[in-house]
Design a protein around this motif. Structure first.
Motif, PDB file in Angstrom:
ATOM      1  N   CYS A  99      15.062  35.977  -6.511  1.00  0.00           N
ATOM      2  CA  CYS A  99      14.944  35.783  -4.864  1.00  0.00           C
ATOM      3  C   CYS A  99      15.352  36.988  -3.749  1.00  0.00           C
ATOM      4  O   CYS A  99      16.541  37.416  -4.657  1.00  0.00           O
ATOM      5  N   GLY A 100      14.363  37.527  -3.446  1.00  0.00           N
ATOM      6  CA  GLY A 100      16.255  38.660  -2.046  1.00  0.00           C
ATOM      7  C   GLY A 100      15.734  40.162  -2.859  1.00  0.00           C
ATOM      8  O   GLY A 100      15.516  41.229  -1.711  1.00  0.00           O
ATOM      9  N   ASN A 101      15.518  40.257  -4.144  1.00  0.00           N
ATOM     10  CA  ASN A 101      15.666  41.672  -4.428  1.00  0.00           C
ATOM     11  C   ASN A 101      14.333  42.537  -4.849  1.00  0.00           C
ATOM     12  O   ASN A 101      14.068  44.022  -4.766  1.00  0.00           O
ATOM     13  N   ARG A 102      13.272  41.559  -4.021  1.00  0.00           N
ATOM     14  CA  ARG A 102      11.774  42.671  -3.706  1.00  0.00           C
ATOM     15  C   ARG A 102      10.691  43.239  -4.866  1.00  0.00           C
ATOM     16  O   ARG A 102      10.270  43.751  -4.840  1.00  0.00           O
ATOM     17  N   LEU A 103      10.917  42.296  -5.964  1.00  0.00           N
ATOM     18  CA  LEU A 103      10.838  42.862  -7.388  1.00  0.00           C
ATOM     19  C   LEU A 103      10.005  41.862  -8.166  1.00  0.00           C
ATOM     20  O   LEU A 103      10.689  40.484  -7.846  1.00  0.00           O
ATOM     21  N   ASP A 104       9.213  42.036  -9.168  1.00  0.00           N
ATOM     22  CA  ASP A 104       8.280  40.965 -10.216  1.00  0.00           C
ATOM     23  C   ASP A 104      10.208  40.774 -10.726  1.00  0.00           C
ATOM     24  O   ASP A 104       9.308  41.683 -11.895  1.00  0.00           O
ATOM     25  N   ASP A 105      10.367  40.135 -11.221  1.00  0.00           N
ATOM     26  CA  ASP A 105      11.760  40.010 -12.084  1.00  0.00           C
ATOM     27  C   ASP A 105      10.902  39.156 -12.927  1.00  0.00           C
ATOM     28  O   ASP A 105      11.408  39.277 -14.350  1.00  0.00           O
ATOM     29  N   ASP A 106      10.120  38.338 -13.523  1.00  0.00           N
ATOM     30  CA  ASP A 106       9.622  36.889 -14.377  1.00  0.00           C
ATOM     31  C   ASP A 106       8.276  37.719 -15.070  1.00  0.00           C
ATOM     32  O   ASP A 106       7.230  37.646 -15.964  1.00  0.00           O
ATOM     33  N   CYS A 107       7.632  39.053 -14.624  1.00  0.00           N
ATOM     34  CA  CYS A 107       6.615  39.974 -14.634  1.00  0.00           C
ATOM     35  C   CYS A 107       5.466  39.578 -14.713  1.00  0.00           C
ATOM     36  O   CYS A 107       4.792  39.479 -15.344  1.00  0.00           O
ATOM     37  N   ASN A 108       4.861  38.117 -13.532  1.00  0.00           N
ATOM     38  CA  ASN A 108       3.305  37.891 -13.768  1.00  0.00           C
ATOM     39  C   ASN A 108       2.850  38.402 -12.715  1.00  0.00           C
ATOM     40  O   ASN A 108       1.710  37.525 -12.647  1.00  0.00           O
ATOM     41  N   GLY A 109       3.455  39.585 -12.489  1.00  0.00           N
ATOM     42  CA  GLY A 109       2.356  39.770 -10.660  1.00  0.00           C
ATOM     43  C   GLY A 109       3.027  39.879  -9.830  1.00  0.00           C
ATOM     44  O   GLY A 109       2.328  39.826  -8.583  1.00  0.00           O
ATOM     45  N   LEU A 110       3.996  39.050  -9.697  1.00  0.00           N
ATOM     46  CA  LEU A 110       3.510  38.420  -7.979  1.00  0.00           C
ATOM     47  C   LEU A 110       5.552  39.016  -7.584  1.00  0.00           C
ATOM     48  O   LEU A 110       6.370  38.801  -8.937  1.00  0.00           O
ATOM     49  N   VAL A 111       5.764  39.441  -6.307  1.00  0.00           N
ATOM     50  CA  VAL A 111       6.681  39.706  -6.621  1.00  0.00           C
ATOM     51  C   VAL A 111       7.460  38.393  -5.162  1.00  0.00           C
ATOM     52  O   VAL A 111       6.795  38.366  -4.185  1.00  0.00           O
ATOM     53  N   ASP A 112       8.446  38.046  -5.761  1.00  0.00           N
ATOM     54  CA  ASP A 112       9.682  37.182  -4.705  1.00  0.00           C
ATOM     55  C   ASP A 112       9.007  35.424  -5.189  1.00  0.00           C
ATOM     56  O   ASP A 112       8.871  35.026  -3.940  1.00  0.00           O
ATOM     57  N   ASP A 113       8.023  35.178  -6.332  1.00  0.00           N
ATOM     58  CA  ASP A 113       7.100  34.189  -5.980  1.00  0.00           C
ATOM     59  C   ASP A 113       8.033  32.720  -6.037  1.00  0.00           C
ATOM     60  O   ASP A 113       9.405  33.149  -6.682  1.00  0.00           O
ATOM     61  N   GLY A 114       7.702  32.006  -4.649  1.00  0.00           N
ATOM     62  CA  GLY A 114       8.518  31.038  -5.255  1.00  0.00           C
ATOM     63  C   GLY A 114       9.731  31.219  -4.235  1.00  0.00           C
ATOM     64  O   GLY A 114      10.837  29.409  -3.965  1.00  0.00           O
ATOM     65  N   CYS A 115      10.231  31.499  -3.851  1.00  0.00           N
ATOM     66  CA  CYS A 115      11.198  32.318  -2.301  1.00  0.00           C
ATOM     67  C   CYS A 115      10.886  31.447  -1.042  1.00  0.00           C
ATOM     68  O   CYS A 115       9.895  32.156  -1.090  1.00  0.00           O
ATOM     69  N   VAL A 116      11.642  31.105  -0.624  1.00  0.00           N
ATOM     70  CA  VAL A 116      11.188  30.638   1.162  1.00  0.00           C
ATOM     71  C   VAL A 116      12.055  32.439   1.378  1.00  0.00           C
ATOM     72  O   VAL A 116      12.077  32.798   1.105  1.00  0.00           O
ATOM     73  N   CYS A 117      10.910  32.515   2.959  1.00  0.00           N
ATOM     74  CA  CYS A 117      11.199  32.972   4.020  1.00  0.00           C
ATOM     75  C   CYS A 117      11.278  32.033   4.987  1.00  0.00           C
ATOM     76  O   CYS A 117      11.075  31.090   5.443  1.00  0.00           O
ATOM     77  N   ALA A 118      11.225  33.538   6.497  1.00  0.00           N
ATOM     78  CA  ALA A 118      10.857  32.797   7.161  1.00  0.00           C
ATOM     79  C   ALA A 118       9.628  33.428   8.185  1.00  0.00           C
ATOM     80  O   ALA A 118       8.812  34.701   7.930  1.00  0.00           O
ATOM     81  N   PRO A 119       7.807  32.350   7.830  1.00  0.00           N
ATOM     82  CA  PRO A 119       6.727  32.761   8.314  1.00  0.00           C
ATOM     83  C   PRO A 119       6.973  33.741   9.503  1.00  0.00           C
ATOM     84  O   PRO A 119       7.213  33.686  10.425  1.00  0.00           O
ATOM     85  N   GLY A 120       5.859  35.296   9.397  1.00  0.00           N
ATOM     86  CA  GLY A 120       6.104  35.956  10.005  1.00  0.00           C
ATOM     87  C   GLY A 120       7.169  37.631   9.572  1.00  0.00           C
ATOM     88  O   GLY A 120       6.717  37.943   9.814  1.00  0.00           O
ATOM     89  N   ALA A 121       8.091  37.255   8.687  1.00  0.00           N
ATOM     90  CA  ALA A 121       8.672  37.879   8.299  1.00  0.00           C
ATOM     91  C   ALA A 121       7.794  39.385   6.927  1.00  0.00           C
ATOM     92  O   ALA A 121       7.146  38.487   6.662  1.00  0.00           O
ATOM     93  N   THR A 122       8.312  40.309   7.301  1.00  0.00           N
ATOM     94  CA  THR A 122       7.793  41.262   5.973  1.00  0.00           C
ATOM     95  C   THR A 122       8.465  41.743   5.818  1.00  0.00           C
ATOM     96  O   THR A 122      10.511  41.609   6.154  1.00  0.00           O
ATOM     97  N   GLN A 123       8.295  42.486   4.035  1.00  0.00           N
ATOM     98  CA  GLN A 123       9.407  42.617   3.119  1.00  0.00           C
ATOM     99  C   GLN A 123       8.761  43.625   2.659  1.00  0.00           C
ATOM    100  O   GLN A 123       7.585  43.678   2.372  1.00  0.00           O
ATOM    101  N   ARG A 124       9.206  45.103   2.090  1.00  0.00           N
ATOM    102  CA  ARG A 124       9.150  45.770   1.192  1.00  0.00           C
ATOM    103  C   ARG A 124       8.623  45.294  -0.009  1.00  0.00           C
ATOM    104  O   ARG A 124      10.014  44.043  -0.396  1.00  0.00           O
ATOM    105  N   CYS A 125       7.879  45.488  -0.861  1.00  0.00           N
ATOM    106  CA  CYS A 125       7.848  44.677  -2.758  1.00  0.00           C
ATOM    107  C   CYS A 125       7.097  45.980  -3.472  1.00  0.00           C
ATOM    108  O   CYS A 125       7.037  46.797  -3.352  1.00  0.00           O
TER     109      CYS A 125
END
Length: 355
Positions: A91-117
């Motif tokens: 979580c937090g590195n903005r990458l798809d580490d497990d190669c499932n096509g999703l970035v930071d999936d399963g990671c918590v965040c503050a609703p409304g926040a954005t990040q590059r990915c």
């Protein structure tokens, strides 16, 4: 206090801290009756690390970081590291580490926040066509989850367009120049709308380069261009000068042929010639491109009847991008006119139609 009871004191304190942070009563762990039992220090250390990761209420929740989530990022790959698909997401590195096509999936965040990915290789974004995307934290509670990565550009096959489409640091590798076709879809077009003209002077040599100064090449989109049915030029007809007052070396008829090809920025043009199997009475090659918008004709770009049938090397006139080749054919004497077996030879091979 006996030193052997110290680990159980740590565990008890750990339970108390967790209970206090949650605002709830906690059941105190009772030590085993046998205080001499061995203690699993790995479990104790893991519990202490969990305490270190707890948010005790003082953190700024508008931008949650790795300390507020349930997965550590100390050993997460950086964005410039080669990709290695692993069993879990960091979580937090903005990458798809497990190669499932999703970035930071399963990671918590503050609703409304954005990040590059970016869901591709970590080192690709910012190189060639590859670019970061953006994801938004969705949810209505205190914590949300990251949406899919939108707007990112992942690598694709080379399009031979002067761009590093597959983001490997090399532009247009494996690409070659080819005839892209004319507006009519044919490799070549012909324009013969000018008709025979009298020069007002006489020449002594058939296909004299000075005769071509009287030619006027039509624009590439001018009226009068029509498709050459064959994949190459095979033009052979009786002369239209016969019976005129200027039927030999003091008059002539110009016929024009044009074709186009694209050269990528990284493609190296080592040589380019135009060969002609038969010419009667002469021909000239003119190159048009961004570098030579008005057209350029090398002194060696003329082929005369009885000549070698091949121009000089014209590679120095070819520019990246779209190139237009115009062959001006001249019939300067009553009898016959011909231009056949034309080939544009690029880097030692024929320039062929694009697939």
């Amino acid at each position: 206090m006996h030193l052997r009871s110290l680990p159980w004191l740590v565990v008890g304190l750990l339970g108390s801290v967790v209970a206090c942070s949650a605002g709830e009563a906690s059941e105190v762990l009772e030590p085993a009756e046998d205080l001499g039992a061995p203690v699993d220090r790995g479990l104790v250390d893991a519990g202490l690390r969990d305490v270190a990761r707890l948010d005790l209420g003082g953190a700024d929740r508008t931008t949650p970081d790795a300390s507020t989530i349930d997965r550590a990022t100390d050993d997460a790959p950086s964005s410039d590291a080669p990709r290695g698909c692993g069993p879990r997401e960091f979580c937090g590195n903005r990458l798809d580490d497990d190669c499932n096509g999703l970035v930071d999936d399963g990671c918590v965040c503050a609703p409304g926040a954005t990040q590059r990915c970016y869901s591709g290789e970590p080192a690709q974004p910012g190189h060639g066509a590859c670019a970061w995307g953006t994801q938004t934290c969705t949810g209505t509670g205190e914590f949300g989850t990251w949406s899919a990565c939108a707007g990112e550009t992942l690598p694709g096959p080379e399009a031979c367009d002067g761009v590093d489409n597959n983001c490997d640091g090399v532009v247009d590798e494996g690409c070659r120049a080819c005839i892209e076709g004319t507006a009519t879809g044919a490799p070549w077009q012909i324009n013969r709308t000018m008709g025979p003209v009298c020069f007002g002077r006489s020449f002594t040599t058939h296909g004299d380069p000075a005769e071509f100064e009287l030619a006027a090449i039509p624009g590439e989109a001018a009226a009068g261009w029509s498709a050459v049915a064959a994949t190459t030029i095979d033009f052979s007809q009786d002369s239209a000068l016969c019976g005129r007052s200027c039927e030999c070396l003091n008059g002539g008829e110009f016929t024009y042929f044009q074709t186009f090809f694209e050269v990528s920025a990284s493609y190296v043009v080592r040589s380019l010639t135009v060969s002609m199997g038969a010419v009667d009475d002469g021909a000239r090659v003119t190159v048009f491109n961004d570098r030579h918008p008005a057209g350029v004709s090398d002194p060696g770009a003329y082929v005369q009847i009885g000549g070698t049938g091949t121009t000089t090397d014209l590679a120095r006139y070819i520019a990246p991008g779209r190139n237009r080749i115009v062959i001006t054919h001249l019939d300067d004497c009553c009898s016959h006119r011909e231009l056949a077996g034309v080939r544009v030879v690029l880097n030692g091979g024929p320039l062929e139609r694009c697939p």
